[in-house]
Write an enzyme that holds these catalytic residues in place. Structure first.
Site, PDB file in Angstrom:
ATOM      1  N   ASP A 139       9.343   3.009  -0.208  1.00 51.76           N
ATOM      2  CA  ASP A 139       8.261   3.615   0.566  1.00 51.76           C
ATOM      3  C   ASP A 139       8.484   3.234   2.023  1.00 51.76           C
ATOM      4  OD1 ASP A 139       6.048   4.353   1.926  1.00 51.76           O
ATOM      5  OD2 ASP A 139       4.598   3.508   0.525  1.00 51.76           O
ATOM      6  N   LYS A 197       4.172   9.023   9.058  1.00 50.58           N
ATOM      7  CA  LYS A 197       4.044   8.456  10.403  1.00 50.58           C
ATOM      8  C   LYS A 197       5.073   8.998  11.400  1.00 50.58           C
ATOM      9  CE  LYS A 197       1.908   4.349   8.381  1.00 50.58           C
ATOM     10  NZ  LYS A 197       0.499   4.338   8.729  1.00 50.58           N
ATOM     11  N   TYR A 221       0.859  -1.180   0.000  1.00 52.86           N
ATOM     12  CA  TYR A 221       0.000   0.000   0.000  1.00 52.86           C
ATOM     13  C   TYR A 221       0.893   1.227   0.000  1.00 52.86           C
ATOM     14  CZ  TYR A 221      -3.425   3.482   1.596  1.00 52.86           C
ATOM     15  OH  TYR A 221      -4.223   4.589   1.715  1.00 52.86           O
TER      16      TYR A 221
HETATM   17  N1  PMP Z   1       2.819   4.058   2.396  1.00 53.34           N
HETATM   18  C1  PMP Z   1       2.787   3.155   3.371  1.00 53.34           C
HETATM   19  C2  PMP Z   1       3.809   2.049   3.375  1.00 53.34           C
HETATM   20  C3  PMP Z   1       1.829   3.218   4.379  1.00 53.34           C
HETATM   21  O1  PMP Z   1       1.816   2.303   5.330  1.00 53.34           O
HETATM   22  C4  PMP Z   1       0.889   4.276   4.349  1.00 53.34           C
HETATM   23  C5  PMP Z   1      -0.183   4.417   5.403  1.00 53.34           C
HETATM   24  N2  PMP Z   1      -0.453   3.353   6.177  1.00 53.34           N
HETATM   25  C6  PMP Z   1       0.962   5.201   3.305  1.00 53.34           C
HETATM   26  C7  PMP Z   1       1.942   5.073   2.346  1.00 53.34           C
HETATM   27  C8  PMP Z   1       0.012   6.350   3.240  1.00 53.34           C
HETATM   28  O2  PMP Z   1       0.256   7.243   4.272  1.00 53.34           O
HETATM   29  P1  PMP Z   1      -0.896   8.245   4.783  1.00 53.34           P
HETATM   30  O3  PMP Z   1      -1.949   7.391   5.382  1.00 53.34           O
HETATM   31  O4  PMP Z   1      -0.183   9.117   5.752  1.00 53.34           O
HETATM   32  O5  PMP Z   1      -1.366   9.000   3.591  1.00 53.34           O
END
Ligand code: PMP
Length: 425
Positions: free
Chosen positions: A240, A268, A146
């Protein structure tokens, strides 16, 4: 069951009248596990407290940011001081330089870094830059990873999309999604096969440790192999690290696996609980970003002084206290406890863990990719999830999410967790 739920139920019913599904992010709605989500009132250390005054040992940690535990006092006082100077200026501040320098010192691959306000913004911006730099259109991602909710990234996405059983989001034109090629995690040959067919690949984006299909670590050689393929084919290699950054090591997966990506994305922990994201990497690529280059990306609240302050203090504390050895030991302790409990109960379970990031799958086969995660017994997970919740232990409400241990968790908390888990089995 002793847990009270009356007030959370009332709030959930009311929330549904005003907000789609009663929540502002889908997995919070408990759709896949059933039941009512506790409405949270406050949090401190390793604990969160709901509207009915139930206390829970929290393994969600706001989905990752709370690595130091909730309401960490030094962070709160830094925020308090910063607040007195104003909330947002929409103009440059020295806090942004400080955070940029701090993050760069930790991550050697970051020559330039740009702050945004969420992980989604970070990944979609990094991909736009990669496309601008290479002048190619296609991207490769992995089944189960994701990367936020940008249109073309909601293809075979894990996390909430997997939890809600949505393979590809409605509302995404097929012509957007056709630029996204999907490979199999931990399978280099699936990437090679795509590269044989497609010459116009701008970027390859990967969660170096998958956290959004539960926790799935990279097998030895996988990330190295991706690095080589990207170099060979002139593809921008994007880590990511929204979840793994400052989590699996201070320097994230880049440090833990000793791989140098071209660009990295953060979210995060970099905001310590306030909305911050960031992307950065090679200077020649990042200089494509406006106002230096022609790739446009902007944000009203980007680099917000309060968010920068909390991010800075969080990373400062992580650096000073060197919490990672402690987190590793706590992770190993919890893992061993969960394994022993399932062995004693004669129930097949896979525990995947990287440092303080973990998840368990009810299956007898190793979980090394999204297909394997999907074959695990989700009904069993749901029952154990509710047993834990009813007994004061809060996991993410989905078999496809990772759990997080914080520096504030004590061995007593972990022991209690294992005991409740064992009783539940
Ligand atoms: N990339 C990863 C690996 C994530 O875990 C997340 C959110 N869980 C995101 C992108 C998206 O981040 P956000 O929810 O802050 O938009």
């Amino acid at each position: 069951m002793t847990r009270k739920t009356k007030l959370s139920e009332k709030l959930f019913a009311e929330a549904k009248r005003h907000i789609p599904g009663g929540v502002n992010s889908p997995v919070r709605a408990f759709k896949s596990v059933g039941g009512t989500p506790p409405f949270i009132v406050r949090a401190k250390g390793a604990y969160i407290y709901d509207a009915d005054d139930n206390a829970y040992i929290d393994y969600v940690g706001s989905w990752g940011p709370a690595i130091l535990g909730h309401a960490e006092p030094n962070t709160l006082s830094a925020l308090n001081e910063a607040m007195k100077l104003g909330l947002s200026f929409g103009a440059p501040t020295s806090k942004e330089i400080e955070l940029a320098k701090k993050v760069k010192a930790i991550r050697p691959s970051l020559e330039l870094v740009r702050f945004v306000s969420s992980g989604t913004e970070a990944t979609m911006s990094a991909i736009r830059v990669a496309r601008g730099f290479t002048k190619k259109d296609k991207i490769i991602k992995f089944d189960g990873c994701y990367h936020g909710h940008a249109d073309y990234l909601l293809v075979k996405a894990g996390s909430g999309a997997a939890t809600c059983g949505i393979p590809d989001s409605a509302g995404v034109p097929a012509s957007f999604a056709e630029h996204t090629l999907v490979a199999r995690y931990n399978d280099l040959s699936s990437v090679e096969a795509l590269l044989l067919k497609h010459k116009d690949v701008a970027a390859l984006i990967v969660e170096p440790v998958i956290g959004n299909m539960g926790c799935i670590p990279p097998e030895p050689g996988f990330l190295e192999g991706l690095r080589e393929l990207c170099t060979k084919h002139g593809i921008v290699f994007i880590f990511d690290e929204v979840m793994t950054g400052f989590r699996v090591a201070l320097g994230g997966a880049e440090e833990r696996y000793k791989i140098t990506p071209d660009l990295s994305c953060f979210g995060k922990i970099i905001g310590g609980g306030l909305p911050v994201g960031a992307y950065g990497g090679r200077k020649d690529i990042m200089e494509c970003v406006a106002p230096v280059g022609g790739v446009y990306q902007a944000g009203t609240l980007s680099g917000n002084p309060l968010a920068m302050t909390v991010g800075l203090k969080t990373i400062e504390l992580l650096t000073q206290k060197n919490v990672y050895a402690d987190l590793e030991a706590k992770g190993a302790f919890l893992e061993a406890g969960l394994r022993k409990a399932t062995l004693d109960a004669g129930i097949p379970l896979q525990v995947n863990r990287v440092g303080s990031m973990f998840s368990f799958f009810f299956t007898d086969k190793p979980v090394t990719d999204a297909d394997a995660a999907r074959t695990a017994d989700r009904e069993h997970f749901n029952k154990v999830f509710h047993h834990l919740l009813d007994n004061g232990i809060y996991l993410a409400p989905s078999a496809f999410e990772a759990g997080f241990i914080s520096a504030a968790h004590t061995y007593d908390d972990l022991e209690k967790t294992v005991a409740v888990f064992a009783a539940g089995l």
